[in-house]
Scaffold this active site. Structure first.
Site, PDB file in Angstrom:
ATOM      1  N   ASP A  67     -45.310  -9.580  29.595  1.00 39.10           N
ATOM      2  CA  ASP A  67     -44.607 -10.615  30.345  1.00 39.10           C
ATOM      3  C   ASP A  67     -45.534 -11.296  31.350  1.00 39.10           C
ATOM      4  O   ASP A  67     -46.663 -10.843  31.587  1.00 39.10           O
ATOM      5  CB  ASP A  67     -43.375 -10.029  31.063  1.00 39.10           C
ATOM      6  N   ASN A 136     -33.476  -0.794  37.069  1.00 38.78           N
ATOM      7  CA  ASN A 136     -32.213  -1.125  36.399  1.00 38.78           C
ATOM      8  C   ASN A 136     -32.327  -0.967  34.878  1.00 38.78           C
ATOM      9  O   ASN A 136     -31.477  -1.428  34.134  1.00 38.78           O
ATOM     10  CB  ASN A 136     -31.779  -2.550  36.755  1.00 38.78           C
ATOM     11  N   HIS A 138     -34.814  -2.191  32.986  1.00 38.96           N
ATOM     12  CA  HIS A 138     -35.462  -3.272  32.235  1.00 38.96           C
ATOM     13  C   HIS A 138     -36.774  -2.809  31.613  1.00 38.96           C
ATOM     14  O   HIS A 138     -37.458  -1.920  32.119  1.00 38.96           O
ATOM     15  CB  HIS A 138     -35.600  -4.560  33.065  1.00 38.96           C
ATOM     16  N   GLU A 143     -33.827  -7.984  31.220  1.00 40.93           N
ATOM     17  CA  GLU A 143     -32.877  -7.467  32.204  1.00 40.93           C
ATOM     18  C   GLU A 143     -31.604  -6.969  31.514  1.00 40.93           C
ATOM     19  O   GLU A 143     -31.373  -7.270  30.338  1.00 40.93           O
ATOM     20  CB  GLU A 143     -32.535  -8.589  33.195  1.00 40.93           C
TER      21      GLU A 143
END
Ligand code: GLP
Length: 233
Positions: A67, A136, A138, A143
């Site tokens: 990313d 979380n 990811h 996400e």
């Protein structure tokens, strides 16, 4: 999914580096998927130390980062391009033409995502991909709620992810968007190693271990993969 509990962060970094180095020794033309973040820093340090003793460690290797932030130049101190130069690229003999990171400053970001996905396909897809883990759940910047068949695309970062990464920007201003390879892209990698270290990842690791596969927890997609190892500390 296989699990290895390492005694501490140093042991996790050594084990991850050992897996990476063995993979490029076995196949010098390996295509690696590479993560950023705090977790893989120790792995990169050990890889660099080892490669300074060997010739041509990375000469024929190809890498694809997972990313990159959108809307900042490549040489921004907070960019993943800068991170990779600092933590790996400037220290090994990986050719710049073989080190791929999405261009977060491309004029047409959607076209950049299509181009990046095609580059991965042209390289024969990812061979061994290392992943970090967001608090979380990811992976890359996929996400919660990301479809498991998603491909490389522009995403909006969640508030919690921007808070978690604020320290990595001098002004604490984390870009609102990023380019990430998709969960579908990740699952096509032949092998996957997920790295998670520290107290802040405990809950996410426990949730992953529960075995519930749900798009509200992106890392749970890894249960669908035939060769995934989780290294935790
Ligand atoms: C960022 C990256 C992820 C990384 C995650 C965890 O959001 N885009 O690829 O896995 O952070 O980072 P850290 O290792 O710093 O906890």
């Amino acid at each position: 999914m296989k699990w290895e509990e390492c005694k501490d962060y140093g042991a996790l970094s050594r084990r991850a580096a050992e897996i990476l180095l063995a993979a490029i020794r076995d196949d010098p033309r390996m295509v690696l998927g590479l993560p950023t973040g705090r977790t893989p820093v120790g792995m990169y340090e050990r890889v660099i130390a080892e490669c300074s003793r060997q010739y041509h460690c990375f000469r024929d290797v190809t890498t694809f980062n997972l990313d990159e932030y959108a809307g900042i130049p490549r040489d921004d101190p907070g960019s993943y391009f800068t991170y990779m130069k600092h933590h790996l690229f400037d220290h090994v003999d990986l050719g710049p033409e073989n080190a791929h990171i999405p261009h977060g400053d491309a004029p047409d970001l959607d076209a950049e995502c299509v181009r990046y996905e095609r580059e991965i396909a042209d390289a024969g897809s990812l061979g061994l991909t290392f992943l970090g883990l967001g608090q979380n759940g990811h992976i890359g910047f996929n996400e919660p709620g990301t479809p498991f068949d998603s491909r490389t695309r522009v995403v909006e970062l969640s508030h919690s992810t921007r808070v978690a990464n604020a320290d990595l920007f001098a002004d604490r201003k984390v870009p609102s968007h990023a380019i990430t390879i998709g969960i579908g892209t990740i699952l096509e990698s032949k092998r996957i190693v997920l790295l998670a270290s520290g107290e802040s990842k405990r809950e996410a690791i426990a949730r992953l271990k529960s075995g519930d596969i749900d798009e509200s927890f992106p890392a749970s997609a890894l249960w669908k993969h035939a060769d995934c190892l989780v290294l935790s500390a």
